[in-house]
Write an enzyme that holds these catalytic residues in place. Sequence first.
Site, PDB file in Angstrom:
ATOM      1  N   HIS A   1       1.068   5.291   8.072  1.00  0.00           N
ATOM      2  CA  HIS A   1       0.480   4.264   7.203  1.00  0.00           C
ATOM      3  C   HIS A   1       1.575   3.468   6.516  1.00  0.00           C
ATOM      4  O   HIS A   1       1.444   2.264   6.292  1.00  0.00           O
ATOM      5  CB  HIS A   1      -0.475   4.904   6.177  1.00  0.00           C
ATOM      6  CG  HIS A   1       0.143   5.279   4.876  1.00  0.00           C
ATOM      7  ND1 HIS A   1       0.749   6.513   4.651  1.00  0.00           N
ATOM      8  CD2 HIS A   1       0.268   4.590   3.711  1.00  0.00           C
ATOM      9  CE1 HIS A   1       1.204   6.555   3.404  1.00  0.00           C
ATOM     10  NE2 HIS A   1       0.923   5.400   2.814  1.00  0.00           N
TER      11      HIS A   1
ATOM     12  N   CYS B   1       5.783   8.583   8.667  1.00  0.00           N
ATOM     13  CA  CYS B   1       4.669   8.047   7.882  1.00  0.00           C
ATOM     14  C   CYS B   1       4.101   6.848   8.623  1.00  0.00           C
ATOM     15  O   CYS B   1       4.680   5.758   8.589  1.00  0.00           O
ATOM     16  CB  CYS B   1       5.134   7.655   6.479  1.00  0.00           C
ATOM     17  SG  CYS B   1       3.799   6.984   5.463  1.00  0.00           S
TER      18      CYS B   1
END
Length: 321
Positions: free
Chosen positions: A88, A86
């Site tokens: 972000h 991930c």
Amino acid sequence: MITTVDYHTGGEPFRIVTGGVGEIPGADVLSRREAAMEKFDDVRRLLCHEPRGHADMYGCFLVPPDDPGARFGALFWHKDGFSTACGHGTIALGAYAVQEGLVEAGPDGETDVVIDVPSGRVTARVRMSGGRVRAVTYVSVPSYVITRGVEAGGVRVDLSYGGAIYASVPAAALGLSVEPQHLTELVGHARRIKAGLAAHPASRHPSDERLSGVYGVIFYDELPDAGGVTHQRNVTVFADGEVDRSPCGSGTAARLALLHDSGLRGALIHSGIVGSVFHARVADVVAEGIVPEIEGMAYRTGRHTFELDPEDPIGAGFTLR
């Protein structure tokens, strides 16, 4: 009672669990992910599903790192389960680590926050100015092209890896563009494409089956260069129809691998569907592919304490799309 600190990166939410969850067992972060899937999925649902979250919520459990070379580990989750990467979220974790004092940083300059995630070791490079976090650069695991031109869902897609496996397709190939008014149609196409790739051998990770499976479908538009820099707009539809509001960090890594393979040697401006922007470049070329660096920014949105009334008939919640 479970406590969290919430951020958003380019509009995409990220809920960091800071207390109230027991130790997640495992020898390393990847094995802890398996344990969390088995024994802590009710907590994921509680924090991600309505009425405490929503169908596009995202977050993580903090866990110990694999070794002292990293500051901590992270297990990423969304409405349908646990992801392997991930970007972000890593950007948000960098801001969080500095702002909460987990990692010491001077008022000016850059500080590396090293984090172990299921797909490997990544870095959030936090840039400070005037005592404030101004930007965070996500240094991804090596990213690479898997294959091109695979037919799925009535269209041909390119597969690449950026910590998770992504299928890329120009939105124009479907007669659409990456704009909010086309989102429902894009989500439908993404589900068909993922279903079409489920049994394809290219969707298997070459060395670790736990990293296999097409995680997301990236629809992109090619935009006019901005000051001589390649500019694209994208939306990533991941899991079962979940939509990334940001330009998608690990998806940007996967896109950059494809673009580098096609001859791009400069930077990439990557815009998301809500207008937020990541700036990406190839930091290094290695045997496995490229090492992408992706710059964005995360902002704290709140601190929360969540409870579950034992008499609440809705329990850990639900998702409604």
